[in-house]
Motif scaffolding. Structure first.
Motif, short mmCIF file in Angstrom:
data_model
loop_
_atom_site.label_atom_id
_atom_site.label_comp_id
_atom_site.label_asym_id
_atom_site.label_seq_id
_atom_site.Cartn_x
_atom_site.Cartn_y
_atom_site.Cartn_z
N ARG A 1 -11.28 49.11 -3.36
CA ARG A 1 -12.01 48.52 -4.49
C ARG A 1 -11.74 49.26 -5.80
NH1 ARG A 1 -12.45 43.88 -3.23
NH2 ARG A 1 -14.03 43.55 -4.86
N ARG A 2 -10.70 50.07 -5.84
CA ARG A 2 -10.37 50.77 -7.08
C ARG A 2 -9.72 49.80 -8.07
NH1 ARG A 2 -7.34 56.43 -6.45
NH2 ARG A 2 -9.03 56.46 -4.93
N SER A 3 -10.03 49.95 -9.36
CA SER A 3 -9.48 49.08 -10.39
C SER A 3 -8.23 49.71 -11.01
CB SER A 3 -10.52 48.81 -11.48
OG SER A 3 -11.61 48.08 -10.95
N HIS A 4 -7.27 48.86 -11.33
CA HIS A 4 -6.02 49.31 -11.95
C HIS A 4 -5.65 48.35 -13.07
CE1 HIS A 4 -5.26 51.91 -8.42
NE2 HIS A 4 -5.65 50.86 -7.69
N ARG A 5 -4.76 48.81 -13.96
CA ARG A 5 -4.11 47.94 -14.92
C ARG A 5 -2.64 47.86 -14.52
NH1 ARG A 5 -6.99 44.68 -18.08
NH2 ARG A 5 -5.11 44.49 -19.35
N PHE A 6 -2.17 46.64 -14.34
CA PHE A 6 -0.78 46.45 -13.93
C PHE A 6 0.01 45.80 -15.06
CE2 PHE A 6 2.63 43.79 -12.20
CZ PHE A 6 3.36 44.74 -11.49
N THR A 7 1.16 46.41 -15.39
CA THR A 7 2.05 45.87 -16.41
C THR A 7 3.29 45.32 -15.74
OG1 THR A 7 1.26 47.45 -18.06
CG2 THR A 7 3.35 46.36 -18.51
N ALA A 8 3.57 44.07 -15.99
CA ALA A 8 4.73 43.44 -15.36
C ALA A 8 6.02 44.10 -15.85
CB ALA A 8 4.75 41.95 -15.69
N PRO A 9 6.92 44.45 -14.95
CA PRO A 9 8.19 45.08 -15.35
C PRO A 9 9.15 44.06 -15.95
CG PRO A 9 8.18 44.69 -13.00
CD PRO A 9 6.82 44.27 -13.49
N SER A 10 10.08 44.52 -16.75
CA SER A 10 11.13 43.67 -17.32
C SER A 10 12.48 44.11 -16.76
CB SER A 10 11.14 43.76 -18.84
OG SER A 10 9.94 43.23 -19.38
N TYR A 11 13.37 43.13 -16.59
CA TYR A 11 14.71 43.40 -16.08
C TYR A 11 15.73 42.73 -16.99
CZ TYR A 11 12.01 44.51 -11.90
OH TYR A 11 11.09 45.03 -11.04
N PRO A 12 16.91 43.32 -17.15
CA PRO A 12 17.91 42.72 -18.06
C PRO A 12 18.66 41.57 -17.40
CG PRO A 12 18.75 44.76 -17.14
CD PRO A 12 17.35 44.62 -16.63
N CYS A 13 18.69 40.42 -18.06
CA CYS A 13 19.51 39.29 -17.62
C CYS A 13 20.98 39.62 -17.91
CB CYS A 13 19.07 38.02 -18.35
SG CYS A 13 20.07 36.56 -18.00
N ALA A 14 21.88 38.85 -17.34
CA ALA A 14 23.30 39.04 -17.60
C ALA A 14 23.62 38.81 -19.08
CB ALA A 14 24.13 38.09 -16.74
N CYS A 15 22.81 37.99 -19.77
CA CYS A 15 23.04 37.75 -21.20
C CYS A 15 22.51 38.88 -22.06
CB CYS A 15 22.39 36.42 -21.61
SG CYS A 15 20.56 36.47 -21.71
N GLY A 16 21.77 39.83 -21.47
CA GLY A 16 21.23 40.96 -22.20
C GLY A 16 19.76 40.84 -22.54
N ALA A 17 19.20 39.65 -22.41
CA ALA A 17 17.78 39.45 -22.73
C ALA A 17 16.90 39.97 -21.60
CB ALA A 17 17.50 37.97 -22.98
N PRO A 18 15.71 40.50 -21.93
CA PRO A 18 14.79 40.96 -20.87
C PRO A 18 14.11 39.78 -20.20
CG PRO A 18 13.78 41.26 -23.02
CD PRO A 18 15.18 40.79 -23.28
N VAL A 19 13.96 39.87 -18.88
CA VAL A 19 13.25 38.86 -18.10
C VAL A 19 12.03 39.53 -17.49
CG1 VAL A 19 13.35 37.27 -16.14
CG2 VAL A 19 15.37 37.61 -17.58
N THR A 20 10.85 39.01 -17.81
CA THR A 20 9.60 39.56 -17.31
C THR A 20 8.90 38.53 -16.44
OG1 THR A 20 9.33 40.87 -19.33
CG2 THR A 20 7.39 40.60 -17.93
N PRO A 21 8.60 38.82 -15.19
CA PRO A 21 7.90 37.85 -14.34
C PRO A 21 6.54 37.51 -14.92
CG PRO A 21 8.81 39.66 -13.03
CD PRO A 21 8.93 40.06 -14.47
N PRO A 22 6.25 36.21 -15.15
CA PRO A 22 4.91 35.84 -15.64
C PRO A 22 3.89 35.93 -14.50
CG PRO A 22 6.23 33.88 -15.26
CD PRO A 22 7.14 35.05 -14.99
N LEU A 23 2.84 36.67 -14.70
CA LEU A 23 1.86 36.90 -13.64
C LEU A 23 0.87 35.74 -13.56
CD1 LEU A 23 1.18 40.69 -14.26
CD2 LEU A 23 2.96 39.61 -12.88
N ASP A 24 0.51 35.38 -12.35
CA ASP A 24 -0.43 34.29 -12.11
C ASP A 24 -1.85 34.87 -12.02
OD1 ASP A 24 -1.91 32.13 -11.24
OD2 ASP A 24 -0.36 31.40 -9.88
N LEU A 25 -2.64 34.65 -13.05
CA LEU A 25 -3.99 35.24 -13.11
C LEU A 25 -4.99 34.49 -12.25
CD1 LEU A 25 -4.19 36.00 -16.94
CD2 LEU A 25 -3.29 37.42 -15.09
N ASP A 26 -4.60 33.31 -11.76
CA ASP A 26 -5.53 32.52 -10.95
C ASP A 26 -5.47 32.87 -9.47
OD1 ASP A 26 -6.41 31.09 -13.18
OD2 ASP A 26 -4.77 29.64 -13.01
N GLN A 27 -4.48 33.66 -9.07
CA GLN A 27 -4.35 34.04 -7.67
C GLN A 27 -4.75 35.50 -7.47
OE1 GLN A 27 -0.99 32.76 -5.31
NE2 GLN A 27 -0.24 31.49 -7.00
#
Length: 223
Positions: free
Chosen positions: A13-39
């Motif tokens: 039952r401990r609370s945390h803050r989670f920050t979604a990581p970003s990864y570089p696409c082949a084009c160079g742009a960062p891709v960040t997984p959008p988190l589903d707040l309803d699940q």
């Protein structure tokens, strides 16, 4: 911008803050997984290859890529899998997905080992580590059901090098493959074809190039 959300561990039952990581696409742009707040985040009780990856499109170029599924480790020992919104089906049913290979440039022997480890993981091999039994030359790697040899020297691998790897793998009932930065002598390639040992050339971009039939098959199908 990376998304930060509150997460509560269901075990302690401990609370945390989670920050979604970003990864570089082949084009160079960062891709960040959008988190589903309803699940509600689930716990990772066992590992399965197809559950480790999430397929997303790059917002800049539209390219689909496979990225590590977001996870959070709680100090109590529980691992939480964070739900992702807009997830796409990664592969046809019945086949596990494999992440796109992102090479590391090779400047040192350590870089060559890193490139080999990343490639082995992409093929589906797990728990990659330094082999317990050191080869006569180069660096030995071992994983679940596999042995690999990395030759980072300027000397092409010989038939003896290939035979030593094959014999060691036979004694451990494991498959094997060979990575070489300087390529392979002609007799080494002939011997590898006879024994069924996949040979890979490590170019300076860090991308393993299959050099024989067994390597082509492994590169296409994975472990």
């Amino acid at each position: 911008m990376s998304q930060s959300v509150p997460v509560r561990c269901p075990a302690c039952r401990r609370s945390h803050r989670f920050t979604a990581p970003s990864y570089p696409c082949a084009c160079g742009a960062p891709v960040t997984p959008p988190l589903d707040l309803d699940q509600v985040p689930g716990t990772v009780d066992h590992r399965a290859w197809r559950e480790e990856w999430v397929t997303l499109r790059c917002g800049d170029c539209g390219l689909r890529g496979e990225w590590p599924r977001p996870e959070l480790g709680c100090p109590c020992g529980t691992v939480l899998r964070i739900p992702v919104a807009g997830e796409e089906a990664a592969v046809p049913a019945g086949r596990p997905g494999r992440p796109a290979f992102r090479p590391v440039p090779i400047r040192t022997a350590r870089d060559a080992v890193t490139a080999a480890v990343l490639y082995l993981r992409r093929l589906g091999y797990e728990d990659i580590r330094r082999a317990d039994q050191r080869p006569p030359s180069g660096i030995g790697l071992a994983g679940r059901g596999v042995l690999a040899h990395v030759n980072p020297s300027a000397r092409p691998a010989t038939s003896r090098d290939v035979e030593c790897l094959w014999l060691t793998a036979m004694t451990e009932s494991a498959s094997c493959l060979y990575f070489s930065l300087a390529g392979f002598a002609e007799e080494a390639r002939d011997r590898a074809d006879t024994l069924g040992v996949p040979l890979f050339l490590l170019d300076l971009t860090g991308t393993p190039q299959p050099l024989n039939g067994p390597a082509d098959t492994l590169d296409a199908d994975g472990s």
